[in-house]
Scaffold this motif. Structure first.
Motif, mmCIF file in Angstrom:
data_model
loop_
_atom_site.group_PDB
_atom_site.id
_atom_site.type_symbol
_atom_site.label_atom_id
_atom_site.label_comp_id
_atom_site.label_asym_id
_atom_site.label_seq_id
_atom_site.Cartn_x
_atom_site.Cartn_y
_atom_site.Cartn_z
ATOM 1 N N ASP A 151 0.864 -1.183 0.000
ATOM 2 C CA ASP A 151 0.000 0.000 0.000
ATOM 3 C C ASP A 151 0.898 1.229 0.000
ATOM 4 O O ASP A 151 1.420 1.627 1.040
ATOM 5 C CB ASP A 151 -0.903 -0.047 1.233
ATOM 6 C CG ASP A 151 -1.748 1.195 1.402
ATOM 7 O OD1 ASP A 151 -1.936 1.918 0.404
ATOM 8 O OD2 ASP A 151 -2.219 1.441 2.523
ATOM 9 N N THR A 164 -2.635 3.816 3.743
ATOM 10 C CA THR A 164 -3.960 3.953 4.360
ATOM 11 C C THR A 164 -4.593 2.611 4.683
ATOM 12 O O THR A 164 -5.328 2.488 5.663
ATOM 13 C CB THR A 164 -4.900 4.739 3.438
ATOM 14 O OG1 THR A 164 -4.985 4.062 2.170
ATOM 15 C CG2 THR A 164 -4.373 6.147 3.216
ATOM 16 N N ILE A 165 -4.328 1.596 3.870
ATOM 17 C CA ILE A 165 -4.883 0.262 4.107
ATOM 18 C C ILE A 165 -3.932 -0.557 4.971
ATOM 19 O O ILE A 165 -4.357 -1.312 5.848
ATOM 20 C CB ILE A 165 -5.158 -0.443 2.770
ATOM 21 C CG1 ILE A 165 -6.186 0.359 1.977
ATOM 22 C CG2 ILE A 165 -5.653 -1.867 2.983
ATOM 23 C CD1 ILE A 165 -6.357 -0.117 0.566
ATOM 24 N N THR A 207 -9.890 0.908 -5.326
ATOM 25 C CA THR A 207 -10.952 0.914 -4.332
ATOM 26 C C THR A 207 -12.241 1.370 -5.002
ATOM 27 O O THR A 207 -12.243 2.296 -5.809
ATOM 28 C CB THR A 207 -10.596 1.864 -3.176
ATOM 29 O OG1 THR A 207 -9.402 1.394 -2.557
ATOM 30 C CG2 THR A 207 -11.698 1.924 -2.149
ATOM 31 N N ASP A 242 -14.772 0.199 -0.829
ATOM 32 C CA ASP A 242 -14.441 -1.212 -0.695
ATOM 33 C C ASP A 242 -13.193 -1.508 -1.521
ATOM 34 O O ASP A 242 -12.756 -0.706 -2.330
ATOM 35 C CB ASP A 242 -15.615 -2.066 -1.179
ATOM 36 C CG ASP A 242 -15.609 -3.448 -0.556
ATOM 37 O OD1 ASP A 242 -14.672 -3.735 0.215
ATOM 38 O OD2 ASP A 242 -16.529 -4.226 -0.830
ATOM 39 N N ASN A 252 -10.166 -9.240 -0.972
ATOM 40 C CA ASN A 252 -10.425 -7.848 -0.636
ATOM 41 C C ASN A 252 -9.398 -7.426 0.406
ATOM 42 O O ASN A 252 -9.395 -7.933 1.525
ATOM 43 C CB ASN A 252 -11.844 -7.694 -0.089
ATOM 44 C CG ASN A 252 -12.241 -6.245 0.105
ATOM 45 O OD1 ASN A 252 -11.465 -5.427 0.600
ATOM 46 N ND2 ASN A 252 -13.464 -5.924 -0.272
ATOM 47 N N ARG A 309 -9.086 -4.769 2.034
ATOM 48 C CA ARG A 309 -9.610 -3.985 3.150
ATOM 49 C C ARG A 309 -10.271 -4.873 4.197
ATOM 50 O O ARG A 309 -10.109 -4.663 5.396
ATOM 51 C CB ARG A 309 -10.600 -2.944 2.632
ATOM 52 C CG ARG A 309 -10.963 -1.869 3.646
ATOM 53 C CD ARG A 309 -11.846 -0.820 2.994
ATOM 54 N NE ARG A 309 -11.178 -0.145 1.893
ATOM 55 C CZ ARG A 309 -10.422 0.936 2.039
ATOM 56 N NH1 ARG A 309 -10.235 1.466 3.236
ATOM 57 N NH2 ARG A 309 -9.843 1.497 1.004
ATOM 58 N N THR A 310 -11.024 -5.887 3.719
ATOM 59 C CA THR A 310 -11.738 -6.768 4.652
ATOM 60 C C THR A 310 -10.988 -8.057 4.930
ATOM 61 O O THR A 310 -11.272 -8.731 5.921
ATOM 62 C CB THR A 310 -13.123 -7.116 4.093
ATOM 63 O OG1 THR A 310 -12.964 -7.911 2.900
ATOM 64 C CG2 THR A 310 -13.911 -5.860 3.767
#
Length: 448
Positions: free
Chosen positions: A54, A58-59, A97, A101, A128, A130-131
């Motif tokens: 990243d 941020t992620i 993104t 998401d 994903n 982020r999740t």
């Protein structure tokens, strides 16, 4: 400015093993790559794995902003084979993104423990970032528990994460709509009938409307040779009506007059809306291409104009070979690798370098070429005595694999063409330098 992506967890070192096959997101905010290095994350392990960096932090806000992608769905451990040994994952690409998401990373793996309950080996996955949720992409239509009965590999993804394309090892090219739950959400765009008609290396346009791939099959009446060619398929009919599975492959490696390349073509690229493509071939598709070696080409599918990308700084056709062209969203910025020392002034290192060419939209046959692989002072990188421990083995082909040091290759552009990720074993691309022992991943940022 050039940034080392493969930084060690200490923040002051670099990858202790080779990294390669890097891709950058359309926004230029994240990078995925394949690596055998053990010091890039705190999750140690052996073998080739897919890593995500990243760039904005941020992620993945801490450390060097790098995490392992192909991890066990339950424990977070690196992927394993059914025998319990370290598995391997490769051929990854990252989306943007979308509505907060994602981003999503697609990759191929021979592991079986990435999704709970999934036991088939040799599939394409999507995660994903982020999740942390991982799903199997290469599934049979209408059944989330049915594997495609072959090995799936080389996945690519549209910018918004909706469409994923890949090829199987028996020569088919597939596309899946990840937002569709119908029984027609996956389509076999081109199907092998056996023998020497393999289709492979798909690339998908940023908007997901078109795919391009290489094929040994004769998929067009204009294909009058018996060698590998480049084809483009328009997916929009299927996207609007999933029952529409009739596709018309269009031959792309042709002259402006429409004459097919007589020699093999490969390594396709495509722009954001699928109207402009790139590829490598040793066929002379423009009148002054008489060097007899591999060259990088550009074609506008709407205007039918074919252009040689790998021209010298004076506009001539260089003697060295050029390969692996890729495009930004506009299609008017291209990146490629070349062994030629005549593309830019001052290229005296005598080895493969990465280049960027900005085409004139009014006349794409004209443009300006820049060296991507530069030292911090602006000189061409790759000087053998530029830093301690630099290694080279005289390798003359533009392919970055273990042992092929002191070259720059595999460039891939962000959507706006202002960032390019590439693979190199050159030691003098950044300050402080690396030692040149292993290929590292770099991102070079340009002004608008």
């Amino acid at each position: 400015m050039t940034q080392l992506v493969t930084t060690s967890t200490s923040g002051s070192g670099f990858g202790d093993k080779t990294s390669t096959r890097a891709r950058i997101s359309e926004s230029g905010s994240s990078v995925v790559f394949q690596s055998a290095a053990k010091n890039l994350t705190t999750t140690k392990g052996g073998g080739q794995h897919v890593l995500f960096t990243d760039l904005g932090g941020t992620i993945v806000p801490k450390g060097n902003h790098t995490v392992v992608v192909d991890t066990d769905a339950t424990t977070g451990a690196k992927c394993k084979t059914k025998a319990g040994t370290n598995g391997a994952s490769t051929f990854s690409e990252v989306s943007n993104t979308y509505n907060g998401d994602g981003p999503w990373v697609v990759f191929a793996s021979n592991c079986y423990n990435l999704v709970s309950g999934w036991t088939h080996v040799g599939d394409v996955y999507i995660k994903n970032m982020r999740t942390g949720v991982t799903k199997v992409v290469s599934q049979a239509n209408g059944n989330d528990n049915a594997a495609i009965a072959r090995v799936s590999t080389r996945p690519v993804i549209s910018d918004n994460g909706r469409y994923v394309a890949w090829n199987s090892t028996d020569g088919d090219v597939f596309v899946r709509d990840m937002w569709d739950s119908s029984a027609r959400r996956t389509v076999d765009v081109v199907r092998s009938t056996g023998g020497d008609d393999e289709s492979l290396r798909p690339e998908i346009s940023g908007d997901g409307s078109h795919i391009i791939f290489a094929s040994d099959a004769r998929l067009s009446s204009k294909d009058t040779n018996s060698v590998r060619n480049i084809y483009v398929v328009d997916l929009r009919g299927w996207e609007s009506d999933k029952s529409n599975t009739s596709f018309t492959p269009v031959l792309a490696d042709v002259t402006s007059a429409g004459t097919a390349a007589p020699r093999p073509s490969s390594r396709p690229g495509i722009n954001g809306d699928g109207m402009i493509v790139s590829f490598q071939t040793n066929s002379p598709l423009v009148s002054d291409d008489k060097n007899g070696v591999l060259d990088a080409y550009w074609r506008n599918m709407s205007t039918n104009q074919t252009v040689l990308l790998s021209r010298g700084w004076a506009g001539d056709v260089p003697k060295g070979q050029s390969s692996r062209p890729q495009l930004d969203d506009s299609g008017y910025v291209a990146a490629f690798t070349s062994t030629s020392n005549a593309l830019v002034k001052g290229d005296t290192n005598g080895r493969p370098d990465a280049f960027l060419r900005r085409l004139n939209p009014s006349n794409p046959a004209q443009g300006t070429t820049y060296a991507i692989s530069q030292t911090p002072s602006g000189n061409i990188a790759g000087s053998l005595d530029a830093c301690s421990g630099a290694k080279a083995n005289g390798q003359a082909m533009p392919y970055a694999r273990p042992g092929h040091n002191n070259i720059a290759t595999r460039p891939y552009l962000s959507g706006d063409g202002n960032r390019v990720v590439f693979v190199s074993g050159m030691c003098d691309l950044t300050n402080p330098p690396t030692d040149g022992s292993f290929n590292q991943i770099y991102v070079r940022t340009y002004g608008g």
